[in-house]
Each structure stands twice: as structure tokens, then as C-alpha cells.
Design a protein around this motif. Structure first.
Motif, PDB file in Angstrom:
ATOM      1  N   THR A 108       0.358  -1.318  -0.243  1.00 21.90           N
ATOM      2  CA  THR A 108       0.220  -0.193  -0.186  1.00 21.90           C
ATOM      3  C   THR A 108       0.732   1.218   0.234  1.00 21.90           C
ATOM      4  OG1 THR A 108       0.057  -0.127   2.543  1.00 21.90           O
ATOM      5  CG2 THR A 108      -2.024  -0.933   1.324  1.00 21.90           C
ATOM      6  N   LYS A 109       2.193   0.910   0.701  1.00 22.27           N
ATOM      7  CA  LYS A 109       2.838   2.576   1.166  1.00 22.27           C
ATOM      8  C   LYS A 109       3.177   2.342  -0.370  1.00 22.27           C
ATOM      9  CE  LYS A 109       4.444   2.721   5.850  1.00 22.27           C
ATOM     10  NZ  LYS A 109       4.911   2.903   6.400  1.00 22.27           N
ATOM     11  N   GLN A 110       3.852   1.680  -1.747  1.00 22.04           N
ATOM     12  CA  GLN A 110       4.207   1.221  -2.433  1.00 22.04           C
ATOM     13  C   GLN A 110       3.439   2.029  -4.008  1.00 22.04           C
ATOM     14  OE1 GLN A 110       5.945  -2.317  -4.323  1.00 22.04           O
ATOM     15  NE2 GLN A 110       6.219  -2.845  -2.180  1.00 22.04           N
ATOM     16  N   MET A 111       2.000   2.281  -3.125  1.00 23.77           N
ATOM     17  CA  MET A 111       0.981   2.082  -4.395  1.00 23.77           C
ATOM     18  C   MET A 111       0.723   4.047  -4.353  1.00 23.77           C
ATOM     19  SD  MET A 111      -1.937  -0.615  -3.415  1.00 23.77           S
ATOM     20  CE  MET A 111      -2.910   0.171  -5.351  1.00 23.77           C
ATOM     21  N   ARG A 112       0.886   4.144  -2.922  1.00 22.04           N
ATOM     22  CA  ARG A 112       0.987   5.655  -2.692  1.00 22.04           C
ATOM     23  C   ARG A 112       1.988   6.738  -3.032  1.00 22.04           C
ATOM     24  NH1 ARG A 112      -0.862   3.086   2.517  1.00 22.04           N
ATOM     25  NH2 ARG A 112      -2.975   3.704   2.743  1.00 22.04           N
ATOM     26  N   LYS A 113       3.403   6.009  -2.835  1.00 20.01           N
ATOM     27  CA  LYS A 113       3.805   6.959  -3.706  1.00 20.01           C
ATOM     28  C   LYS A 113       4.472   6.826  -4.670  1.00 20.01           C
ATOM     29  CE  LYS A 113       9.253   6.043  -3.467  1.00 20.01           C
ATOM     30  NZ  LYS A 113      10.680   5.437  -3.275  1.00 20.01           N
ATOM     31  N   ALA A 114       3.908   5.679  -5.934  1.00 18.49           N
ATOM     32  CA  ALA A 114       3.989   5.947  -6.996  1.00 18.49           C
ATOM     33  C   ALA A 114       2.680   7.038  -7.677  1.00 18.49           C
ATOM     34  CB  ALA A 114       3.423   4.612  -7.337  1.00 18.49           C
ATOM     35  N   THR A 115       1.544   7.132  -6.608  1.00 15.65           N
ATOM     36  CA  THR A 115       0.892   7.659  -7.470  1.00 15.65           C
ATOM     37  C   THR A 115       0.917   9.310  -6.518  1.00 15.65           C
ATOM     38  OG1 THR A 115      -1.416   6.887  -5.343  1.00 15.65           O
ATOM     39  CG2 THR A 115      -0.564   5.716  -7.745  1.00 15.65           C
ATOM     40  N   ARG A 116       2.061   9.466  -5.713  1.00 16.37           N
ATOM     41  CA  ARG A 116       1.424  10.614  -4.850  1.00 16.37           C
ATOM     42  C   ARG A 116       1.369  11.780  -6.215  1.00 16.37           C
ATOM     43  NH1 ARG A 116       7.192  11.022  -1.312  1.00 16.37           N
ATOM     44  NH2 ARG A 116       5.384   9.314  -0.397  1.00 16.37           N
ATOM     45  N   GLU A 117       2.621  12.239  -7.369  1.00 14.80           N
ATOM     46  CA  GLU A 117       2.517  13.520  -8.397  1.00 14.80           C
ATOM     47  C   GLU A 117       0.978  13.445  -8.287  1.00 14.80           C
ATOM     48  OE1 GLU A 117       4.520  15.283 -12.004  1.00 14.80           O
ATOM     49  OE2 GLU A 117       5.716  13.234 -10.630  1.00 14.80           O
ATOM     50  N   ILE A 118       0.511  12.391  -9.112  1.00 14.55           N
ATOM     51  CA  ILE A 118      -1.555  12.736  -9.319  1.00 14.55           C
ATOM     52  C   ILE A 118      -2.482  12.536  -8.408  1.00 14.55           C
ATOM     53  CG2 ILE A 118      -1.536  10.088  -9.406  1.00 14.55           C
ATOM     54  CD1 ILE A 118      -2.714  12.570 -12.090  1.00 14.55           C
ATOM     55  N   HIS A 119      -1.767  12.293  -7.610  1.00 12.85           N
ATOM     56  CA  HIS A 119      -3.022  12.729  -6.203  1.00 12.85           C
ATOM     57  C   HIS A 119      -2.277  13.696  -5.807  1.00 12.85           C
ATOM     58  CE1 HIS A 119      -4.254  10.692  -2.318  1.00 12.85           C
ATOM     59  NE2 HIS A 119      -5.191  11.836  -2.780  1.00 12.85           N
ATOM     60  N   ASP A 120      -1.949  14.394  -5.751  1.00 10.42           N
ATOM     61  CA  ASP A 120      -1.372  15.615  -5.583  1.00 10.42           C
ATOM     62  C   ASP A 120      -2.088  16.579  -6.606  1.00 10.42           C
ATOM     63  OD1 ASP A 120       0.094  15.147  -2.871  1.00 10.42           O
ATOM     64  OD2 ASP A 120       2.120  16.166  -4.480  1.00 10.42           O
ATOM     65  N   VAL A 121      -2.576  16.558  -8.014  1.00 15.52           N
ATOM     66  CA  VAL A 121      -3.352  16.731  -9.237  1.00 15.52           C
ATOM     67  C   VAL A 121      -4.585  17.118  -8.997  1.00 15.52           C
ATOM     68  CG1 VAL A 121      -3.548  17.318 -11.080  1.00 15.52           C
ATOM     69  CG2 VAL A 121      -1.730  16.895 -10.235  1.00 15.52           C
ATOM     70  N   SER A 122      -5.098  15.370  -7.831  1.00 11.42           N
ATOM     71  CA  SER A 122      -6.329  15.356  -7.492  1.00 11.42           C
ATOM     72  C   SER A 122      -6.628  16.198  -6.407  1.00 11.42           C
ATOM     73  CB  SER A 122      -6.727  14.045  -6.974  1.00 11.42           C
ATOM     74  OG  SER A 122      -6.710  13.046  -8.416  1.00 11.42           O
ATOM     75  N   ASP A 123      -5.894  16.394  -5.330  1.00 14.55           N
ATOM     76  CA  ASP A 123      -6.133  16.861  -4.193  1.00 14.55           C
ATOM     77  C   ASP A 123      -6.531  18.733  -4.716  1.00 14.55           C
ATOM     78  OD1 ASP A 123      -5.764  14.895  -2.487  1.00 14.55           O
ATOM     79  OD2 ASP A 123      -3.697  15.455  -1.501  1.00 14.55           O
ATOM     80  N   ALA A 124      -6.083  19.699  -6.093  1.00 12.70           N
ATOM     81  CA  ALA A 124      -6.025  20.151  -5.960  1.00 12.70           C
ATOM     82  C   ALA A 124      -7.138  20.741  -6.284  1.00 12.70           C
ATOM     83  CB  ALA A 124      -4.430  21.084  -6.879  1.00 12.70           C
ATOM     84  N   LEU A 125      -7.702  20.208  -7.737  1.00 17.43           N
ATOM     85  CA  LEU A 125      -8.999  20.353  -7.877  1.00 17.43           C
ATOM     86  C   LEU A 125     -10.009  19.822  -7.068  1.00 17.43           C
ATOM     87  CD1 LEU A 125      -8.411  17.527 -11.177  1.00 17.43           C
ATOM     88  CD2 LEU A 125      -9.115  20.062 -10.928  1.00 17.43           C
TER      89      LEU A 125
END
Length: 246
Positions: free
Chosen positions: A9-26
Motif C-alpha cells: 500500500t505504501k508502494q501504491m501511494r508513493k507511485a501515485t503521489r504526484e497525480i494524487h497531488d493534482v487530484s487534491d488541488a482539483l
């Protein structure tokens, strides 16, 4: 520590951190307006309603697979979405409702995964439900604060069923989901785990596409600016009147 020693699960979060930040901004740009406006909140519910409904129906169809191991008591949200939408849009909203194009594309992708590689649906189940247990809880609490301290804004204690998990501990539910996902990952091949990580990025890409379609946010912002300007004007007039009377 090697990659194999890091919880999946930590590997998943690390791999998606950048696109997740975009989601948070949206979400901040779009759904944050919903803190004080029920119509925008309903828009946010509407775009995710079909996605959660599909995933929950898929979990029933695939209950004898790994996906069945990812389910936990009290996770179903479809009825919560329906109750909230009935409250905000009226009980007859389904009579004229049709999913928008971006949602249909999302559903088509989920159907393709279920047909060709159903294990990949776990990426959507994990990230979307963890989203409700994390960011969804933050939005819920903020709406409650807005309703309590800014009563002139439209916000209600009702209409929040989708983020309500009853007496269950949110921390416990998140731990349960993380543990289940990590346990499943141990039984997968390296190739399957890598595919799940890549599909996790697609989760946020598709989420972003439908979040961008939330309507009404500009109108609400303008309304707030008008209210703020009017408030400042009233305060200014009152101040000048008091000064001039001295």
C-alpha cells in the motif's frame, strides 16, 4: 530496505503521489466550494455515484476472487449516495438522470478491466474507499463546521450519509483495508503488483477527469464575493454613520 520489504500500500501511494497531488488541488478548487453550498456538494456526489455502484456490484460478482478479500462490513456506499442525492435533488431525480460522458468513459474502463483483468479493479476499490475514509472525512467535518458557525450559508447535517460509517472507527477501517490489500499483494506475482501500481495512477487520472466536470463552482464563488462585498459595504456605512454622529 528493498522494495519487497515496503508494504504494498505504501508502494501504491508513493507511485501515485504526484497525480494524487493534482487530484487534491482539483478537489480544493472544485469541491471545497461545496463546504458551503449543497448544490455543488450534490454535483460531487453525482459524478461518483455510478462509479461506486459499479464497484460494489462487481464485488458481488467477484466475491470468490481476491476482490472478495478486500471487502469489509459497512463499506457499501451505494445506498448512502442514493439517500444523499434523494435529499438534495428530490426523490424523482433518477427519472431525468443520465451519467455524463466522462463518467461513462470511466465505467467503460471498469467494464474492460472486469472482462480482461478483474484483479485490477482492486486499485479502484482501495483508492476510492480509502479516499472516503480520509479526505471524505475531512470534507464532512469541514461542512459540519460551516453549518455550525456560518448559518447563513446553506449546509445541513442531513445529506451526509455517504461519508457516515456509523459507530465504526475510521482508523480501524483504514487499517483493515490496508492489511487486506497488503495480504493480497503477497499472493500476487511481481507483474501483477506492478500492473496494480500502474492502474492506481489511472484511478486518479479518471477521478480528475470527472471532478473537472463539477458544475456551479464559479457561480458560488461569485455569490460569495457579492455577499462579502455587501457585508463590507454595510459595515462601512454603519462605521461612517457612527463617526459622523460624534
Amino acid at each position: 530496505m528493498g522494495a519487497s520489504d515496503i508494504p504494498f500500500t505504501k508502494q501504491m501511494r508513493k507511485a501515485t503521489r504526484e497525480i494524487h497531488d493534482v487530484s487534491d488541488a482539483l478537489v480544493n478548487a472544485k469541491l471545497a466550494v461545496a463546504l458551503s453550498n449543497d448544490s455543488v456538494w450534490a454535483e460531487g456526489l453525482l459524478i461518483f455515484y455510478e462509479v461506486f455502484r459499479y464497484l460494489e456490484e462487481a464485488m458481488d460478482r467477484l466475491k470468490d476472487t481476491h476482490i472478495g478479500d478486500l471487502k469489509f462490513d459497512g463499506m457499501r456506499r451505494t445506498e448512502g449516495f442514493k439517500e444523499d442525492l434523494d435529499y438534495y435533488l428530490g426523490e424523482n431525480w433518477t427519472e431525468t438522470y443520465a451519467p455524463r460522458e466522462s463518467v461513462m468513459k470511466y465505467l467503460m474502463h471498469l467494464r474492460e478491466l472486469e472482462s480482461n483483468d478483474p484483479d485490477m479493479l482492486m486499485a479502484y476499490i482501495f483508492h476510492l474507499y480509502m479516499g472516503l475514509l480520509s479526505g471524505g472525512q475531512i470534507l464532512r467535518k469541514k461542512r459540519q463546521l460551516v453549518s455550525r458557525y456560518l448559518p447563513f450559508f446553506s449546509s445541513n447535517s442531513r445529506g451526509d450519509k455517504v461519508t457516515e460509517f456509523g459507530e465504526a472507527s475510521i482508523l480501524s477501517l483504514k487499517k483493515q483495508m490496508n492489511t487486506a490489500m497488503n495480504d493480497i499483494a503477497q499472493s500476487l506475482s511481481d507483474e501483477q503488483r506492478e500492473k496494480l501500481i500502474e492502474e492506481s495512477k489511472m484511478v486518479f487520472e479518471l477521478n480528475n477527469q470527472i471532478i473537472r466536470t463539477v458544475r456551479g463552482t464559479n457561480r458560488v464563488v461569485i455569490k460569495k464575493l457579492v455577499i462579502a462585498a455587501a457585508s463590507i459595504a454595510v459595515i462601512s456605512v454603519a462605521f461612517n454613520y457612527l463617526v459622523l454622529r460624534k
